[in-house]
Design a protein around this motif. Structure first.
Motif, PDB file in Angstrom:
ATOM      1  N   CYS A  55       7.999   0.886  10.922  1.00 19.21           N
ATOM      2  CA  CYS A  55       8.804   0.516   9.745  1.00 19.21           C
ATOM      3  C   CYS A  55      10.170  -0.044  10.147  1.00 19.21           C
ATOM      4  N   ALA A  56      10.600   0.212  11.400  1.00 16.87           N
ATOM      5  CA  ALA A  56      11.902  -0.275  11.898  1.00 16.87           C
ATOM      6  C   ALA A  56      13.034   0.069  10.928  1.00 16.87           C
ATOM      7  N   PHE A  57      13.117   1.355  10.582  1.00 20.45           N
ATOM      8  CA  PHE A  57      14.156   1.779   9.636  1.00 20.45           C
ATOM      9  C   PHE A  57      15.546   1.630  10.238  1.00 20.45           C
ATOM     10  N   THR A  87       0.913   3.533   3.803  1.00 17.61           N
ATOM     11  CA  THR A  87      -0.180   2.556   3.816  1.00 17.61           C
ATOM     12  C   THR A  87       0.242   1.374   2.958  1.00 17.61           C
ATOM     13  N   ALA A  88       0.140   0.184   3.533  1.00 11.44           N
ATOM     14  CA  ALA A  88       0.551  -1.019   2.803  1.00 11.44           C
ATOM     15  C   ALA A  88      -0.560  -2.055   2.865  1.00 11.44           C
ATOM     16  N   LEU A  89      -0.578  -2.907   1.848  1.00 14.50           N
ATOM     17  CA  LEU A  89      -1.527  -4.018   1.816  1.00 14.50           C
ATOM     18  C   LEU A  89      -0.827  -5.254   2.357  1.00 14.50           C
ATOM     19  N   ASP A  90      -1.443  -5.859   3.353  1.00 14.79           N
ATOM     20  CA  ASP A  90      -0.887  -7.085   3.930  1.00 14.79           C
ATOM     21  C   ASP A  90      -1.365  -8.258   3.077  1.00 14.79           C
ATOM     22  N   SER A 104      14.587  -2.036   6.669  1.00 19.24           N
ATOM     23  CA  SER A 104      13.255  -1.752   7.215  1.00 19.24           C
ATOM     24  C   SER A 104      12.583  -3.092   7.459  1.00 19.24           C
ATOM     25  N   CYS A 105      11.416  -3.042   8.089  1.00 16.47           N
ATOM     26  CA  CYS A 105      10.688  -4.303   8.303  1.00 16.47           C
ATOM     27  C   CYS A 105      10.248  -4.898   6.963  1.00 16.47           C
ATOM     28  N   PHE A 106      10.118  -4.048   5.936  1.00 22.11           N
ATOM     29  CA  PHE A 106       9.646  -4.548   4.627  1.00 22.11           C
ATOM     30  C   PHE A 106      10.732  -5.391   3.958  1.00 22.11           C
ATOM     31  N   LYS A 107      11.981  -5.005   4.174  1.00 22.48           N
ATOM     32  CA  LYS A 107      13.082  -5.774   3.590  1.00 22.48           C
ATOM     33  C   LYS A 107      13.206  -7.123   4.290  1.00 22.48           C
ATOM     34  N   GLN A 108      12.773  -7.160   5.548  1.00 22.11           N
ATOM     35  CA  GLN A 108      12.858  -8.406   6.310  1.00 22.11           C
ATOM     36  C   GLN A 108      11.752  -9.387   5.932  1.00 22.11           C
ATOM     37  N   SER A 109      10.625  -8.873   5.417  1.00 22.31           N
ATOM     38  CA  SER A 109       9.543  -9.799   4.994  1.00 22.31           C
ATOM     39  C   SER A 109       9.034  -9.331   3.638  1.00 22.31           C
ATOM     40  N   LEU A 110       9.897  -9.564   2.634  1.00 29.29           N
ATOM     41  CA  LEU A 110       9.680  -8.966   1.307  1.00 29.29           C
ATOM     42  C   LEU A 110       8.386  -9.405   0.640  1.00 29.29           C
ATOM     43  N   VAL A 143      11.535   0.619   1.512  1.00 33.08           N
ATOM     44  CA  VAL A 143      11.959  -0.781   1.649  1.00 33.08           C
ATOM     45  C   VAL A 143      13.395  -0.847   2.160  1.00 33.08           C
ATOM     46  N   GLN A 144      14.274  -0.015   1.565  1.00 25.43           N
ATOM     47  CA  GLN A 144      15.642  -0.026   2.099  1.00 25.43           C
ATOM     48  C   GLN A 144      15.997   1.337   2.686  1.00 25.43           C
ATOM     49  N   ASN A 145      14.962   2.125   3.073  1.00 26.84           N
ATOM     50  CA  ASN A 145      15.238   3.423   3.726  1.00 26.84           C
ATOM     51  C   ASN A 145      16.314   4.154   2.935  1.00 26.84           C
ATOM     52  N   ILE A 146      15.974   4.480   1.680  1.00 25.43           N
ATOM     53  CA  ILE A 146      17.000   5.038   0.782  1.00 25.43           C
ATOM     54  C   ILE A 146      17.696   6.234   1.429  1.00 25.43           C
ATOM     55  N   GLY A 147      18.955   6.354   1.118  1.00 24.48           N
ATOM     56  CA  GLY A 147      19.731   7.428   1.727  1.00 24.48           C
ATOM     57  C   GLY A 147      20.842   7.896   0.817  1.00 24.48           C
ATOM     58  N   ALA A 148      21.221   9.152   0.978  1.00 23.85           N
ATOM     59  CA  ALA A 148      22.353   9.709   0.237  1.00 23.85           C
ATOM     60  C   ALA A 148      22.685  11.065   0.837  1.00 23.85           C
ATOM     61  N   TYR A 149      23.959  11.394   0.810  1.00 25.82           N
ATOM     62  CA  TYR A 149      24.423  12.731   1.209  1.00 25.82           C
ATOM     63  C   TYR A 149      23.868  13.169   2.562  1.00 25.82           C
ATOM     64  N   GLY A 150      23.949  12.220   3.526  1.00 25.49           N
ATOM     65  CA  GLY A 150      23.626  12.555   4.909  1.00 25.49           C
ATOM     66  C   GLY A 150      22.153  12.531   5.265  1.00 25.49           C
ATOM     67  N   VAL A 151      21.280  12.145   4.340  1.00 26.09           N
ATOM     68  CA  VAL A 151      19.834  12.109   4.621  1.00 26.09           C
ATOM     69  C   VAL A 151      19.284  10.739   4.230  1.00 26.09           C
ATOM     70  N   GLU A 152      18.373  10.225   5.058  1.00 26.23           N
ATOM     71  CA  GLU A 152      17.654   8.990   4.717  1.00 26.23           C
ATOM     72  C   GLU A 152      16.168   9.318   4.728  1.00 26.23           C
ATOM     73  N   ILE A 153      15.360   8.485   4.075  1.00 28.47           N
ATOM     74  CA  ILE A 153      13.943   8.893   4.044  1.00 28.47           C
ATOM     75  C   ILE A 153      13.306   8.839   5.434  1.00 28.47           C
ATOM     76  N   LYS A 154      13.886   8.075   6.340  1.00 30.13           N
ATOM     77  CA  LYS A 154      13.327   8.071   7.703  1.00 30.13           C
ATOM     78  C   LYS A 154      13.315   9.486   8.302  1.00 30.13           C
ATOM     79  N   ASP A 155      14.234  10.362   7.845  1.00 30.20           N
ATOM     80  CA  ASP A 155      14.332  11.722   8.392  1.00 30.20           C
ATOM     81  C   ASP A 155      13.136  12.605   7.994  1.00 30.20           C
ATOM     82  N   VAL A 156      12.448  12.231   6.935  1.00 36.30           N
ATOM     83  CA  VAL A 156      11.343  13.066   6.441  1.00 36.30           C
ATOM     84  C   VAL A 156      10.061  12.240   6.307  1.00 36.30           C
ATOM     85  N   PHE A 157      10.094  11.072   6.930  1.00 38.16           N
ATOM     86  CA  PHE A 157       8.993  10.118   6.770  1.00 38.16           C
ATOM     87  C   PHE A 157       7.864  10.435   7.747  1.00 38.16           C
TER      88      PHE A 157
END
Ligand code: FAD
Length: 339
Positions: free
Chosen positions: A161-163, A144-147, A168-174, A126-140
């Motif tokens: 996901c538009a990280f 699967t999501a339910l609309d 991300s796109c999820f944060k834009q349409s929570l 949802v917010q592409n969590i990140g810390a210490y130089g890595v974000e989840i987009k790097d290992v993503f």
């Protein structure tokens, strides 16, 4: 199984700010069918739905006049393995840090820098969590999501996901998407990211010359435990403001007036500013009004000393935002979701 709906449910233990909000109805869901049933229940009773994972990135500014849907699905599966790279699929309700430790035990690497971040796997994109130089987009790899609009399951790759930085796109349409499971692409061969901040120093301090991913995880856990207040001891939601990204012209003007300003050059001539530095400079570190305060050692973290309400914490955040705007001409954006 039909999930249980509980009326007037206290949420204090389900948010790391320890805020005393009440949900008109609450349900804990453990699999896809329970999610669908809960949404159906909400529709039939005209209840707005609020999705909750570990409650470590939310601020309840009032009671929740609707159904709180608490994601509690569990499961970690290996879905592909070519001998070098693996894909692991994880249910949304899995707690994040234990999952990171599990991948390290399995010999799958890439998540070590994201150790000890609170919350659930489902909220991590949802917010592409990140810390210490890595974000989840790097290992993503995908999710699967339910609309909630169409009732359909949709697969997302990283591009969909538009990280971005805590975006991300999820944060834009929570209220549209419920992330059900997330897939990560991890490596059997360690590729350590040690350049950020004090990781190397900490490893040296421990006398470790050839660190393993587990060593890096341990070092990061130790650094984080020193730097950030433990929500169980002093309730908080981690960084309360995002680091603002400003134009290079604005950054140059700021640096001219404040030579100690902490700036990080970004792509396309933009510059990221340390929000903690701004708040610290403005003298807010250690400030306390009632039970709402700014942490003594970490100006970016707002804390609840006991009985602060969400509205009081939010009022403090607004004072800080106004002051930073006035002093530095910079807009601070709140990171947690205000509910
Ligand atoms: C001490 C501390 C340190 C932190 N450090 C970091 C850090 O280093 N880096 C970082 O990026 N963050 C950090 N955070 C913030 C937080 O841990 C992360 O944002 C985490 O991913 C939130 O997960 P959660 O399950 O608690 O989400 P919640 O707080 O429950 O929810 C956050 C948002 O995500 C939505 N959501 C939750 N689950 C789902 C789902 N399955 N599908 C769709 N939407 C969902 C919620 O509706 C809400 O809008 C920190 C927080 C604390 C308290």
């Amino acid at each position: 199984m039909t999930p249980d709906y509980v009326r007037d449910f206290p949420l204090a233990s389900l948010n790391t700010f320890g805020l005393q909000a009440t949900a008109r109805q609450y349900v804990r869901v453990s699999d896809d069918s329970e999610v669908v049933q809960a949404l159906d229940h909400a529709r039939r009773h005209s209840l707005p739905v609020t999705l909750l994972g570990g409650g470590s990135n939310v601020l309840f500014s009032q009671d929740i006049e609707g159904l709180v849907l608490h994601m509690a699905s569990r499961g970690v599966r290996l879905v592909s393995d070519d001998g070098v790279m693996v894909t692991v699929e994880v249910e949304a309700g899995e707690p994040w840090h234990p999952f990171v430790l599990q991948t390290l035990e399995m010999g799958f690497y890439g998540l070590e820098n994201l150790s000890l971040i609170p919350g659930t796997v489902g909220a991590a994109p949802v917010q592409n969590i990140g810390a210490y130089g890595v974000e989840i987009k790097d290992v993503f790899s995908g999710l699967t999501a339910l609309d909630r609009q169409s009732g359909k399951l949709v697969d997302f790759d990283a591009a969909a996901c538009a990280f971005g930085y805590r975006e991300s796109c999820f944060k834009q349409s929570l209220d549209r998407w419920i992330i059900l499971r997330v897939r990560f692409r991890l490596s059997r061969q360690p590729s350590l990211r040690l350049e950020y901040g004090p990781i190397q120093q900490r490893l040296q301090l421990l006398g470790i010359d050839s660190p393993t991913p587990q060593d890096v995880s341990n070092a990061i856990c130790a650094i984080r435990a020193e730097k950030l207040p433990d929500p169980k001891v002093l309730p908080n939601a981690g960084s309360f403001f995002k680091n603002p990204v400003i134009s290079s012209e604005q950054a140059a003007a700021l640096k001219a007036s404040f030579p100690s300003a902490v700036l990080y050059p970004q792509a396309e001539g933009r510059v990221k500013l340390a929000a903690g530095w701004l708040i610290d400079q403005a003298g807010w570190r250690g400030y306390r009004k009632g039970d709402a305060g700014v942490h003594q050692h970490q100006a970016l973290v707002l804390v609840n000393y006991g009985a602060a309400s969400g509205a009081e914490i939010l009022a403090l955040a607004r004072l800080i935002q106004d002051d930073i705007k006035r002093r530095f001409g910079v807009d601070l954006e709140i990171e947690p979701r205000i509910i």
